[in-house]
Design an enzyme around this catalytic site. Structure first.
Site, short mmCIF file in Angstrom:
data_model
loop_
_atom_site.label_atom_id
_atom_site.label_comp_id
_atom_site.label_asym_id
_atom_site.label_seq_id
_atom_site.Cartn_x
_atom_site.Cartn_y
_atom_site.Cartn_z
N GLU A 55 29.81 61.28 -36.97
CA GLU A 55 29.05 60.02 -36.89
C GLU A 55 28.14 60.00 -35.91
O GLU A 55 28.44 60.32 -34.47
CB GLU A 55 29.63 58.49 -36.82
CG GLU A 55 30.37 58.17 -38.22
CD GLU A 55 31.89 57.66 -37.98
OE1 GLU A 55 32.06 57.36 -36.69
OE2 GLU A 55 32.48 57.57 -38.80
N TYR B 138 23.51 69.39 -34.35
CA TYR B 138 24.37 69.29 -35.57
C TYR B 138 23.63 70.14 -36.74
O TYR B 138 24.24 70.74 -37.46
CB TYR B 138 24.86 67.90 -36.08
CG TYR B 138 25.36 67.49 -34.87
CD1 TYR B 138 26.47 67.95 -34.18
CD2 TYR B 138 25.30 65.65 -34.83
CE1 TYR B 138 27.12 67.31 -32.91
CE2 TYR B 138 25.82 65.12 -33.67
CZ TYR B 138 27.00 66.01 -32.89
OH TYR B 138 27.70 65.29 -31.86
C1 LIG Z 1 23.84 66.47 -27.67
C2 LIG Z 1 24.38 67.23 -26.22
C3 LIG Z 1 25.47 67.65 -26.49
C4 LIG Z 1 23.30 68.50 -26.80
O1 LIG Z 1 23.96 69.47 -25.78
P1 LIG Z 1 22.82 70.67 -25.08
O2 LIG Z 1 23.33 71.59 -24.29
O3 LIG Z 1 21.53 69.79 -24.32
O4 LIG Z 1 22.00 71.07 -26.18
P2 LIG Z 1 21.61 72.67 -26.57
O5 LIG Z 1 20.80 72.99 -25.22
O6 LIG Z 1 22.64 73.37 -27.05
O7 LIG Z 1 20.76 72.62 -27.93
C5 LIG Z 1 21.10 72.45 -29.06
C6 LIG Z 1 20.04 71.82 -30.08
O8 LIG Z 1 19.81 70.71 -29.49
C7 LIG Z 1 18.25 70.48 -29.29
N1 LIG Z 1 18.18 69.32 -28.11
C8 LIG Z 1 18.73 69.40 -27.04
N2 LIG Z 1 18.14 68.38 -26.15
C9 LIG Z 1 17.36 67.80 -26.73
C10 LIG Z 1 16.57 66.81 -26.56
N3 LIG Z 1 16.70 66.20 -25.41
N4 LIG Z 1 15.69 66.39 -27.48
C11 LIG Z 1 15.60 67.00 -28.68
N5 LIG Z 1 16.36 68.10 -29.26
C12 LIG Z 1 17.21 68.52 -28.15
C13 LIG Z 1 17.77 71.94 -28.92
O9 LIG Z 1 16.36 71.98 -28.93
C14 LIG Z 1 18.71 72.70 -29.85
O10 LIG Z 1 17.92 72.71 -30.96
P3 LIG Z 1 16.92 73.73 -31.62
O11 LIG Z 1 17.95 74.91 -31.20
O12 LIG Z 1 16.97 73.52 -33.00
O13 LIG Z 1 15.77 73.88 -30.72
C15 LIG Z 1 23.51 66.87 -25.02
O14 LIG Z 1 22.23 66.50 -25.27
C16 LIG Z 1 24.61 65.58 -24.54
O15 LIG Z 1 25.57 65.75 -23.92
N6 LIG Z 1 24.11 64.35 -24.99
C17 LIG Z 1 24.75 63.18 -24.41
C18 LIG Z 1 26.08 63.03 -25.23
C19 LIG Z 1 25.95 62.67 -26.69
O16 LIG Z 1 25.01 61.97 -27.20
N7 LIG Z 1 26.65 63.51 -27.49
C20 LIG Z 1 26.87 63.30 -29.03
C21 LIG Z 1 27.48 62.28 -29.40
S1 LIG Z 1 27.61 62.00 -31.22
#
Ligand SMILES: CC(C)(COP(=O)(O)OP(=O)(O)OC[C@H]1O[C@@H](n2cnc3c(N)ncnc32)[C@H](O)[C@@H]1OP(=O)(O)O)[C@@H](O)C(=O)NCCC(=O)NCCS
Length: 147
Positions: free
Chosen positions: A100, A112
């Protein structure tokens, strides 16, 4: 980069990495998850950069949380941890993974989707949001991942 199985000794790391998230779990939630769930982290040069938590009920895996340290976001670590984590969890034989996510969490939804998760529907007003509530998007993918 190394995938690491986390335990109680990683509690402070999990709290610190999660501290700057919009909705951090906090100490008691991480302590419970490290005790009861499968928690996996991603290490670079023996520093934890990202942490995640899964629960497994029969052949259904739930991704409970995934967080990348604030200063390491956007470098592919979230994708690496999710890919490696799902591969590691294959030893338990899950048929699919569900999760979720807040509809407003575009970064997580994009991550995802990138790994093949499909959108299954909305759970209305599921999360608290400031003064109101926010919908959850339900997502799932069949395992093992196909590339
Ligand atoms: C969600 C999260 C885990 C992603 O990790 P990350 O290391 O920053 O992401 P990655 O660099 O591996 O990127 C993976 C994908 O997400 C996208 N992405 C990463 N940050 C983004 C942002 N700020 N806005 C839009 N897309 C984003 C990337 O573009 C990539 O997609 P693509 O390959 O299609 O372009 C991170 O932002 C985070 O820790 N968020 C806070 C905690 C959270 O919300 N967790 C999810 C709980 S359900």
């Amino acid at each position: 980069m190394t995938l690491l199985e986390l335990n109680r000794a990683h509690l402070q790391d999990c709290i610190a990495i999660d501290a700057d998230s919009p909705h951090p779990w906090g100490e008691s939630h991480w302590a419970r998850s490290l005790r009861d769930d499968h928690c996996l982290g991603l290490c670079l040069d023996s520093h934890l950069l990202a942490v995640s938590a899964y629960s497994l009920v029969f052949d259904e895996l739930s991704l409970l949380n995934i967080v990348v340290a604030d200063n390491q976001k956007g470098r592919g670590y979230g994708q690496a941890l999710l890919e490696q984590g799902l591969e590691w969890m294959q030893q338990f034989g899950p048929a699919r993974c569900i999760l979720e996510v807040r509809v407003s969490n575009l970064a997580a939804r994009r991550l995802y989707k990138r790994l093949g998760f499909g959108e299954d529907g909305l759970r209305k007003n599921y999360y608290p949001l400031g003064t109101g509530r926010e919908d959850a998007m339900l997502m799932s993918v069949n395992l093992p991942l196909e590339y």
